[in-house]
Design a protein around this motif. Structure first.
Motif, PDB file in Angstrom:
ATOM      1  N   ILE A 456     -16.002  29.395 101.317  1.00  0.00           N
ATOM      2  CA  ILE A 456     -16.478  28.708 100.246  1.00  0.00           C
ATOM      3  C   ILE A 456     -15.418  28.141  99.125  1.00  0.00           C
ATOM      4  CG2 ILE A 456     -18.110  26.625  99.243  1.00  0.00           C
ATOM      5  CD1 ILE A 456     -18.442  26.655 102.307  1.00  0.00           C
ATOM      6  N   THR A 457     -15.048  29.882  98.909  1.00  0.00           N
ATOM      7  CA  THR A 457     -14.737  30.039  97.397  1.00  0.00           C
ATOM      8  C   THR A 457     -13.418  30.966  97.441  1.00  0.00           C
ATOM      9  OG1 THR A 457     -15.734  32.130  96.907  1.00  0.00           O
ATOM     10  CG2 THR A 457     -16.757  30.258  96.148  1.00  0.00           C
ATOM     11  N   LEU A 458     -12.583  31.195  96.853  1.00  0.00           N
ATOM     12  CA  LEU A 458     -10.956  31.744  96.806  1.00  0.00           C
ATOM     13  C   LEU A 458     -11.307  33.185  96.624  1.00  0.00           C
ATOM     14  CD1 LEU A 458      -8.706  30.307  93.934  1.00  0.00           C
ATOM     15  CD2 LEU A 458      -9.026  30.118  96.781  1.00  0.00           C
ATOM     16  N   ASP A 459     -13.119  33.709  96.105  1.00  0.00           N
ATOM     17  CA  ASP A 459     -13.174  34.831  97.059  1.00  0.00           C
ATOM     18  C   ASP A 459     -14.241  35.222  98.236  1.00  0.00           C
ATOM     19  OD1 ASP A 459     -12.434  36.264  93.817  1.00  0.00           O
ATOM     20  OD2 ASP A 459     -14.738  35.518  93.017  1.00  0.00           O
ATOM     21  N   ASP A 460     -14.015  34.159  98.491  1.00  0.00           N
ATOM     22  CA  ASP A 460     -14.756  34.416 100.326  1.00  0.00           C
ATOM     23  C   ASP A 460     -13.372  34.660 100.635  1.00  0.00           C
ATOM     24  OD1 ASP A 460     -17.506  33.984  98.971  1.00  0.00           O
ATOM     25  OD2 ASP A 460     -17.214  31.687  99.791  1.00  0.00           O
ATOM     26  N   LEU A 461     -12.955  34.046 100.452  1.00  0.00           N
ATOM     27  CA  LEU A 461     -10.883  33.596 101.513  1.00  0.00           C
ATOM     28  C   LEU A 461     -10.230  34.835 101.224  1.00  0.00           C
ATOM     29  CD1 LEU A 461      -9.480  32.467 103.045  1.00  0.00           C
ATOM     30  CD2 LEU A 461      -7.851  31.576 101.280  1.00  0.00           C
ATOM     31  N   ALA A 462     -10.784  35.614  99.887  1.00  0.00           N
ATOM     32  CA  ALA A 462      -9.989  36.948  99.209  1.00  0.00           C
ATOM     33  C   ALA A 462     -10.890  37.994 100.415  1.00  0.00           C
ATOM     34  CB  ALA A 462     -10.140  37.105  98.062  1.00  0.00           C
ATOM     35  N   GLU A 482      -0.203  35.346 103.921  1.00  0.00           N
ATOM     36  CA  GLU A 482      -0.129  34.836 102.540  1.00  0.00           C
ATOM     37  C   GLU A 482      -1.263  33.569 102.096  1.00  0.00           C
ATOM     38  OE1 GLU A 482       3.015  31.448 103.940  1.00  0.00           O
ATOM     39  OE2 GLU A 482       4.768  33.504 104.280  1.00  0.00           O
ATOM     40  N   LEU A 483      -2.405  32.576 102.888  1.00  0.00           N
ATOM     41  CA  LEU A 483      -3.239  32.104 102.213  1.00  0.00           C
ATOM     42  C   LEU A 483      -4.016  33.675 101.746  1.00  0.00           C
ATOM     43  CD1 LEU A 483      -4.116  29.652 104.918  1.00  0.00           C
ATOM     44  CD2 LEU A 483      -3.216  29.109 102.234  1.00  0.00           C
ATOM     45  N   ILE A 484      -4.733  34.124 102.632  1.00  0.00           N
ATOM     46  CA  ILE A 484      -5.204  35.537 101.481  1.00  0.00           C
ATOM     47  C   ILE A 484      -4.559  36.128 100.373  1.00  0.00           C
ATOM     48  CG2 ILE A 484      -6.405  38.673 102.440  1.00  0.00           C
ATOM     49  CD1 ILE A 484      -6.393  36.794 104.958  1.00  0.00           C
ATOM     50  N   MET A 485      -3.244  35.925  99.815  1.00  0.00           N
ATOM     51  CA  MET A 485      -2.717  37.028  99.364  1.00  0.00           C
ATOM     52  C   MET A 485      -2.570  36.437  98.031  1.00  0.00           C
ATOM     53  SD  MET A 485      -2.617  39.811 100.315  1.00  0.00           S
ATOM     54  CE  MET A 485      -1.472  40.967  98.919  1.00  0.00           C
ATOM     55  N   LYS A 486      -2.711  34.675  98.384  1.00  0.00           N
ATOM     56  CA  LYS A 486      -3.097  33.718  97.364  1.00  0.00           C
ATOM     57  C   LYS A 486      -4.130  33.697  96.697  1.00  0.00           C
ATOM     58  CE  LYS A 486      -0.382  30.648  94.925  1.00  0.00           C
ATOM     59  NZ  LYS A 486       0.541  30.658  93.509  1.00  0.00           N
ATOM     60  N   ALA A 487      -5.232  33.973  97.835  1.00  0.00           N
ATOM     61  CA  ALA A 487      -6.623  34.232  96.743  1.00  0.00           C
ATOM     62  C   ALA A 487      -6.449  35.304  96.096  1.00  0.00           C
ATOM     63  CB  ALA A 487      -7.610  33.957  98.335  1.00  0.00           C
ATOM     64  N   ARG A 488      -6.341  36.328  97.169  1.00  0.00           N
ATOM     65  CA  ARG A 488      -6.788  37.738  95.741  1.00  0.00           C
ATOM     66  C   ARG A 488      -6.396  37.836  94.378  1.00  0.00           C
ATOM     67  NH1 ARG A 488      -6.093  41.737 100.642  1.00  0.00           N
ATOM     68  NH2 ARG A 488      -7.593  40.936 102.242  1.00  0.00           N
TER      69      ARG A 488
END
Length: 495
Positions: A456-462, A482-488
């Motif tokens: 749901i959130t950026l932290d979840d994705l990270a 790329e999306l995971i690194m962006k979230a981190r």
């Protein structure tokens, strides 16, 4: 010095075939570098330009500044703030320059110019090579092995052109000797100024096509067409052909008298076994031919999904269709463009029975009809509630004992079930957070698909790994990473 510059330009232009303008620009660039090194040693960011008169060889040197907004005035050596100038006379983006004393075109500048000119010569030569060979991509090249490198071979193609054959574009277990001559396909021309420029391949399907063109005159004369090719380089290949003259057998023409034509191709490809089959515009017949020498009992196609169930009555035929290590079915699938599901007749019948039972239970439980009617719906060909709800009423006329009123009742009930399922789906749909929806690179579709997985959130994705996401449609390994690194990034920013 002016005459010396003109002499350099004329000499290099004549010897190397370069445009004189490119040489003038190289000398100007060299004089700029020399000026900055000699005059502005402590200020490397100073902006300088040199202008050579193309007729006389005389040159002038200028230092210049770019006019910028006050808040962008970060490099005084090459920028001027707009507030320090008359705003009626100057605008942001203007260039203010003043002439400075020119250095002599001496030894240092000449050496620098020589280096720049050599680089431009290399670039020009690579550009000429690229222009000459780009139209020939897909063509078979014949050359001599010139040198072995750590990862491949340099091939002399003649006329000062060299190709590069990397090991991953060679046949398995293939060893080449210096001075030996080989055929290879030109599959890419590299226009960058680094790395091999003409890239060759012996594993490309185009290699097999080119060899067949060479050995079979009917192909070269377009009496026979090559339609599809699938290869496991150096091991086995399948090629489908079509005749434009029905008096000629396309398979026999490709194989040749006593197999001489196909043997010549196989010999060039280190003994690669080649199956030649007749192309057909009937997908079922095409697949059956592609699976030869196996004897197919029956075939069920889904042309929309590009899948086919291939059914065999005997184990030995199934094994023959699959081939050693799945080789035959893999090549047949690649050749025809269909995903092929291989099974014995008993296995298929069991699967059919299980599917039929599941559909009967679906209609019995969800539509609240009796088992006989549920069975009748399956026998007619229904496989989902949506089909029952929205197909024309005439579709039900094959079911004995159903009048128009009964058909209408069944369809109304099916529509109620479909609508109820959709409402439940919408109520259970999870919403992605605003920060997830608006992050760089994210699409609305991906965000909602992630939300259904409780991301749901950026932290979840990270916290995810790439392999957790790569099965989402449109998200390949690179984009997911790329999306995971962006979230981190938020984690690092907090730190």
């Amino acid at each position: 010095m002016s005459r010396e510059i003109l002499t350099v330009v004329e000499t290099v232009s004549n010897e190397k075939g370069l445009n004189p303008e490119d040489i003038f620009e190289a000398i100007e660039e060299a004089l700029v570098v020399s000026t900055k090194k000699r005059v502005y040693t402590e200020q490397p960011e100073v902006a300088v330009r040199v202008e050579i008169d193309r007729d006389t060889g005389d040159y002038d040197t200028y230092r210049y500044w770019t006019v910028v907004a006050d808040e962008d005035h970060e490099m005084p050596a090459c920028q001027l703030a707009i507030s320090d100038l008359d705003e009626n006379e100057w605008s942001i983006g203007d260039i203010k320059e003043e002439q400075i004393e020119s250095i002599e075109f001496g030894r240092i500048a000449a050496t620098q110019a020589k280096q720049v000119i050599i680089q431009k010569i290399r670039e020009a030569e690579r550009a000429l090579t690229a222009d000459a060979f780009e139209p020939r991509i897909g063509e078979m090249m014949y050359g001599e092995v010139k040198k072995q490198t750590r990862d491949g071979y340099i091939i002399d193609l003649g006329d000062n052109a060299e190709g590069y054959l990397s090991r991953d574009q060679m046949l398995p277990r293939e060893q080449l000797r210096v001075k030996s001559r080989i055929n290879a396909i030109l599959y890419h021309v590299n226009r960058d100024n680094r790395g091999a420029q003409l890239l060759l391949s012996r594993t490309s399907p185009d290699m097999l096509i080119a060899l067949m063109n060479k050995e079979v005159p009917e192909i070269n004369e377009q009496i026979i067409e090559i339609r599809d090719v699938a290869r496991q380089p150096g091991v086995r290949a399948k090629i489908s052909v079509k005749t434009n003259d029905h008096r000629i057998d396309p398979v026999g023409a490709c194989i040749g008298m006593r197999g001489t034509r196909i043997q010549a191709v196989q010999s060039e490809l280190d003994g690669e076994r080649i199956d030649v089959i007749v192309w057909s515009d009937d997908p079922a017949q095409y697949i059956i031919s592609a699976l030869e020498p196996a004897d197919v009992s029956s075939i069920i196609l889904d042309e929309d999904a590009k899948t086919a169930d291939i059914i065999f009555t005997a184990n030995d035929q199934l094994a023959r269709a699959i081939g050693a290590q799945g080789q035959n079915v893999r090549l047949a699938s690649e050749l025809t463009g269909y995903k092929l599901n291989m099974m014995l007749e008993a296995e298929y019948l069991e699967r059919q029975q299980n599917e039929t039972k599941a559909y009967i239970e679906l209609f019995y439980n969800r539509l609240e009809v009796d088992e006989d009617l549920a069975q009748a719906l399956v026998d007619v060909g229904f496989t989902s509630i949506e089909e029952v709800a929205y197909v024309p009423a005439e579709t039900f006329y094959d079911i004995e004992g159903l009048d128009d009123d009964a058909i209408e009742m069944i369809q109304e009930r099916a529509k109620e079930v479909v609508i109820a399922d959709e409402l439940v789906k919408q109520q259970n749909m999870k919403e992605p957070s605003e920060e997830l929806l608006t992050m760089d690179g994210m699409t609305t579709d991906w965000a909602y698909k992630l939300a259904q997985r409780d991301i749901i959130t950026l932290d979840d994705l990270a916290e995810q790994a790439v392999f957790d996401l790569e099965d989402i449609e449109g998200l390949d390994e690179k984009i997911a990473g790329e999306l995971i690194m962006k979230a981190r990034e938020s984690w690092f920013n907090e730190e």
